[in-house]
Design a protein around this motif. Structure first.
Motif, PDB file in Angstrom:
ATOM      1  N   GLY A 530       0.817  -1.207   0.000  1.00 44.57           N
ATOM      2  CA  GLY A 530       0.000   0.000   0.000  1.00 44.57           C
ATOM      3  C   GLY A 530       0.851   1.256   0.000  1.00 44.57           C
ATOM      4  N   ILE A 531       1.930   1.232   0.766  1.00 50.75           N
ATOM      5  CA  ILE A 531       2.855   2.373   0.802  1.00 50.75           C
ATOM      6  C   ILE A 531       3.533   2.543  -0.558  1.00 50.75           C
ATOM      7  N   TYR A 532       3.905   1.422  -1.153  1.00 57.66           N
ATOM      8  CA  TYR A 532       4.582   1.439  -2.452  1.00 57.66           C
ATOM      9  C   TYR A 532       3.682   2.065  -3.523  1.00 57.66           C
ATOM     10  N   GLN A 533       2.407   1.663  -3.517  1.00 54.76           N
ATOM     11  CA  GLN A 533       1.448   2.248  -4.449  1.00 54.76           C
ATOM     12  C   GLN A 533       1.291   3.747  -4.200  1.00 54.76           C
ATOM     13  N   HIS A 534       1.183   4.095  -2.926  1.00 59.61           N
ATOM     14  CA  HIS A 534       1.021   5.506  -2.545  1.00 59.61           C
ATOM     15  C   HIS A 534       2.233   6.318  -2.990  1.00 59.61           C
ATOM     16  N   ALA A 535       3.426   5.748  -2.828  1.00 55.53           N
ATOM     17  CA  ALA A 535       4.657   6.446  -3.202  1.00 55.53           C
ATOM     18  C   ALA A 535       4.691   6.729  -4.700  1.00 55.53           C
ATOM     19  N   ARG A 536       4.271   5.759  -5.491  1.00 57.21           N
ATOM     20  CA  ARG A 536       4.289   5.941  -6.945  1.00 57.21           C
ATOM     21  C   ARG A 536       3.293   7.016  -7.397  1.00 57.21           C
ATOM     22  N   LYS A 537       2.196   7.149  -6.639  1.00 61.58           N
ATOM     23  CA  LYS A 537       1.209   8.179  -6.976  1.00 61.58           C
ATOM     24  C   LYS A 537       1.662   9.562  -6.513  1.00 61.58           C
ATOM     25  N   GLY A 539       4.731  10.964  -6.221  1.00 62.30           N
ATOM     26  CA  GLY A 539       5.721  11.665  -7.031  1.00 62.30           C
ATOM     27  C   GLY A 539       6.978  11.984  -6.253  1.00 62.30           C
ATOM     28  N   SER A 540       7.516  13.167  -6.442  1.00 62.81           N
ATOM     29  CA  SER A 540       8.857  13.499  -5.954  1.00 62.81           C
ATOM     30  C   SER A 540       8.987  13.521  -4.439  1.00 62.81           C
ATOM     31  N   SER A 541       7.881  13.649  -3.716  1.00 64.40           N
ATOM     32  CA  SER A 541       7.982  13.763  -2.256  1.00 64.40           C
ATOM     33  C   SER A 541       7.933  12.413  -1.542  1.00 64.40           C
ATOM     34  N   TYR A 542       7.910  11.304  -2.307  1.00 66.08           N
ATOM     35  CA  TYR A 542       7.685  10.016  -1.656  1.00 66.08           C
ATOM     36  C   TYR A 542       8.752   9.647  -0.643  1.00 66.08           C
ATOM     37  N   GLU A 543       9.997  10.025  -0.889  1.00 66.80           N
ATOM     38  CA  GLU A 543      11.055   9.660   0.054  1.00 66.80           C
ATOM     39  C   GLU A 543      10.786  10.275   1.417  1.00 66.80           C
ATOM     40  N   ASP A 544      10.501  11.557   1.454  1.00 69.03           N
ATOM     41  CA  ASP A 544      10.229  12.231   2.723  1.00 69.03           C
ATOM     42  C   ASP A 544       8.930  11.732   3.347  1.00 69.03           C
ATOM     43  N   ASP A 545       7.933  11.431   2.503  1.00 67.89           N
ATOM     44  CA  ASP A 545       6.662  10.902   3.013  1.00 67.89           C
ATOM     45  C   ASP A 545       6.882   9.550   3.695  1.00 67.89           C
ATOM     46  N   TYR A 546       7.706   8.716   3.075  1.00 65.40           N
ATOM     47  CA  TYR A 546       7.980   7.396   3.618  1.00 65.40           C
ATOM     48  C   TYR A 546       8.707   7.501   4.959  1.00 65.40           C
ATOM     49  N   ILE A 547       9.705   8.360   5.013  1.00 64.44           N
ATOM     50  CA  ILE A 547      10.454   8.546   6.258  1.00 64.44           C
ATOM     51  C   ILE A 547       9.548   9.113   7.348  1.00 64.44           C
ATOM     52  N   ALA A 548       8.645  10.014   6.980  1.00 67.24           N
ATOM     53  CA  ALA A 548       7.702  10.581   7.960  1.00 67.24           C
ATOM     54  C   ALA A 548       6.806   9.484   8.533  1.00 67.24           C
ATOM     55  N   LEU A 549       6.372   8.572   7.677  1.00 68.90           N
ATOM     56  CA  LEU A 549       5.549   7.457   8.151  1.00 68.90           C
ATOM     57  C   LEU A 549       6.340   6.583   9.127  1.00 68.90           C
ATOM     58  N   LEU A 550       7.579   6.256   8.775  1.00 70.94           N
ATOM     59  CA  LEU A 550       8.404   5.424   9.661  1.00 70.94           C
ATOM     60  C   LEU A 550       8.617   6.099  11.018  1.00 70.94           C
ATOM     61  N   LYS A 551       8.781   7.407  11.007  1.00 75.76           N
ATOM     62  CA  LYS A 551       9.014   8.133  12.263  1.00 75.76           C
ATOM     63  C   LYS A 551       7.802   8.093  13.188  1.00 75.76           C
ATOM     64  N   ASP A 552       6.628   7.880  12.604  1.00 76.82           N
ATOM     65  CA  ASP A 552       5.406   7.855  13.411  1.00 76.82           C
ATOM     66  C   ASP A 552       5.053   6.458  13.915  1.00 76.82           C
ATOM     67  N   THR A 553       5.795   5.438  13.513  1.00 75.63           N
ATOM     68  CA  THR A 553       5.400   4.065  13.834  1.00 75.63           C
ATOM     69  C   THR A 553       5.447   3.742  15.321  1.00 75.63           C
ATOM     70  N   GLY A 554       6.198   4.499  16.103  1.00 74.90           N
ATOM     71  CA  GLY A 554       6.293   4.225  17.532  1.00 74.90           C
ATOM     72  C   GLY A 554       5.378   5.077  18.376  1.00 74.90           C
ATOM     73  N   LYS A 555       4.533   5.895  17.762  1.00 75.22           N
ATOM     74  CA  LYS A 555       3.729   6.819  18.570  1.00 75.22           C
ATOM     75  C   LYS A 555       2.269   6.940  18.137  1.00 75.22           C
ATOM     76  N   MET A 556       1.750   5.893  17.495  1.00 74.32           N
ATOM     77  CA  MET A 556       0.316   5.842  17.198  1.00 74.32           C
ATOM     78  C   MET A 556      -0.090   4.413  16.873  1.00 74.32           C
ATOM     79  N   THR A 557      -1.395   4.172  16.859  1.00 75.87           N
ATOM     80  CA  THR A 557      -1.868   2.836  16.531  1.00 75.87           C
ATOM     81  C   THR A 557      -1.666   2.574  15.042  1.00 75.87           C
TER      82      THR A 557
END
Length: 597
Positions: A530-537, A539-557
């Motif tokens: 799902g993340i991979y599909q989202h990243a392809r849609k 565009g250029s910000s996917y790297e930062d979007d992906y890292i932002a998601l990883l940073k949130d993995t320890g502080k929400m459900t």
């Protein structure tokens, strides 16, 4: 020319001297001293009556983090030593000491969290708004709510004290047996279980069949011991649940994964509905291998349509990973290159290593280490990428508060399978011939089969085993029957031969602190799609979007994470249907390419 990467990891920068390290000994002595102070301070801590009482609370949080980091650092170091050399008995001995310290820490934390529950709601909310606590409010709230689900202070103290031998003792017992096992291939040749697992992926069907026979016989010879071990591990866990008045066996694993039961149900429901196309894949693969039906040991066998199987030297595998990580995320590639250059990876194919692979963290050093056995097959290149995904996840969290670095297993497997997917996708796209594309596509689809069928079989087995174990101890024959039934259901009865002893041979059933060490893998795989599909849609910000998601993995459900970063509801079927569609497209392409073969 790039650096020549070494395939044995470096540990002296963590502690010098191996399991006899003076530095390690001093670290543990200091950790025990700090732990004793923490235990005393918790007992004497007065429940805050206003936000003005926050100073001591902050101090206790910092104390707890300091103890946890030092114990984890030492534990990771010893795990690396014992995995790289199964004859290192001192490493195992010191690990037992850390388990005892962990039990004391858990008891102190439990008493502390019980006091959390006694803080008035208004005061609690005011405390969490204080600078230094606001950034970890999710973790503190979680600890407070989870404590309400546990037993009394005395009950939890007894559980933690007994868990050293009740949980960890039986888990270690399993490791001891496996570390001393040898797989006898013939009168002259014996190998370790880890080396046998690699041979089970040999392109020669005769080699796979002979190895599987020797492999299963080795587990059969010890099956009564393994049955005792599994029964007692589960028995201890069920006794704990009874003390806490926990009715549902899945409550604990779902809580540990910060996941709603509706999400798990939706995921498995969609997988069950979509399995027929994957059965078509298995049937086609059997035909291409010249078999009427695949056996369990054929499911992951490489498909060779021309020449010898593709092999990558360790250097070639590393360079392949770096190149394709860079195409997706330069930051990910830069990190992976740092890991290769600084020898964070133990990959040498040699005897006296434990089977399997893992990535472990050193929070004091803000580093990771990876353990695996690399044999050059495309699958082990993907495994290496998988473990680097774990390490990258920890890396992006390195400057987060320590409390926010404890992400659940299901999202931990998201980063790893995401990294693995990048490599599998790249390999298919780089194929130079039709035959090579078919071969690599088969390898990629094989991962889907593992997550949708093998992991599903493990989940079905474990669910039914725990229900049966409530009524009494199960014999090895009963466990074999449960395992084969689960495999038949998960594979839709599409195989010629199954692996009834899988319950004995799979380490994941014997991991003490994480029950149901299975469904998070399937979740992580589909969530990463799902993340991979989202990243392809995106565009250029996917790297930062992906890292932002990883940073949130320890502080929400898990559900909050998906809603915030992907805008999806995990409790409904639509997300899972969309992600499965990606893997189904791979299968359709494979069936099309092999239609006339």
């Amino acid at each position: 020319m790039s650096d020549q990467y070494q395939d044995v990891f470096e540990l002296d920068s963590i502690y010098q001297g191996g399991s006899s390290s003076t530095e390690l000994k001093e670290t543990l002595e200091k950790a025990k001293e700090t732990l004793d102070h923490f235990i005393s301070d918790i007992k004497n801590w007065n429940i805050p009556e206003s936000k003005e009482d926050s100073a001591e609370f902050l101090l206790l949080i910092n104390q707890q983090a300091d103890i946890s980091k030092n114990l984890m650092n030492a534990s990771s170091y010893l795990e690396c030593l014992a995995s790289a050399d199964v004859t290192d008995e001192k490493a195992v001995e010191i690990s037992a000491l850390i388990y005892a310290y962990d039990a004391l820490l858990q008891t102190a934390e439990d008493e502390w969290h019980q006091k959390f529950v006694q803080i008035e709601d208004l005061v609690w909310e005011e405390l969490l708004q204080i600078n230094g606590l606001d950034s970890i409010h999710f973790v503190l709230n979680e600890a407070r709510e989870n404590r309400k689900l546990k037993g009394s202070k005395t009950q939890e103290e007894v559980i933690n004290a007994l868990s050293v031998d009740g949980y960890q003792g039986w888990s270690d017992h399993y490791d001891t047996i496996v570390n001393n096992m040898r797989i006898k291939l013939d009168e002259k040749k014996e190998i370790s279980p880890g080396q046998a697992l690699n041979l089970l992926n040999d392109p020669d069907h005769a080699v796979r069949k002979a190895t599987f026979k020797a492999y299963t016989e080795a587990w059969q010879n010890n099956r009564r011991i393994f049955a005792d071990t599994l029964n007692h591990l589960a028995g201890f866990r069920l006794a704990k649940y009874a003390i806490r008045d926990t009715k549902e066996v899945l409550n604990e694993p779902l809580t540990l994964n910060r996941m709603q039961p509706e999400t798990l149900k939706a995921m498995w429901h969609v997988i069950r509905e979509q399995k027929p196309i994957f059965v078509s894949f298995l049937e086609r693969k059997a035909k291409l291998l010249g078999l009427e039906k695949l056996s369990f040991y054929d499911v992951e066998a490489p498909l060779l349509l021309e020449g010898e199987p593709k092999k990558y030297s360790y250097q070639e595998g590393a360079e392949f990973i770096l190149r394709h990580f860079n195409a997706f995320s330069p930051k990910m590639a830069e990190f992976a290159e740092h890991a290769f250059k600084n020898r964070w990876i133990e990959a040498e194919n040699r005897d006296n290593k434990r089977p399997g692979g893992f990535c472990t963290d050193f929070p004091i050093n803000k580093e990771s280490r990876i353990f695996m056995t690399y044999d050059g097959a495309p699958g082990t290149v993907a495994t290496l990428a998988h473990e680097l995904g774990h390490a990258f996840h920890s890396y992006v969290l390195r400057d987060e508060p320590y409390e926010n670095t404890h992400y659940a297993m299901n999202v931990a497997e998201t980063a790893s399978t995401f990294a693995e997917m990048i490599i599998a996708d790249a390999a298919v796209k780089e194929a130079k011939t039709k035959a090579e594309k078919i071969t690599l596509l088969e390898d990629k689809i094989g991962r889907s089969i593992a997550f949708f069928m093998n992991i599903h079989a493990r989940f079905l087995f474990e669910t039914r085993f725990y229900e049966a174990r409530k009524k009494g101890v199960l014999t090895a024959n009963s466990l074999n029957r449960l395992m084969e039934e689960a495999q038949r259901e998960a594979y839709m009865d599409s195989l010629a031969e199954y692996h009834p002893e899988f319950w004995a041979s799979k380490l994941h059933f014997y991991i003490a602190d994480v029950p149901f060490y299975n469904f998070p893998y399937t979740f992580g795989y589909l969530f990463s799609l799902g993340i991979y599909q989202h990243a392809r849609k995106t565009g250029s910000s996917y790297e930062d979007d992906y890292i932002a998601l990883l940073k949130d993995t320890g502080k929400m459900t898990t559900e909050e994470l998906a809603q915030k970063h992907l805008g999806v509801d995990l409790t409904t079927a639509s997300f899972w249907e969309d992600t499965l569609a990606v893997t189904e497209e791979d299968v359709r392409e494979f069936l099309r390419l092999t239609e006339d073969m």
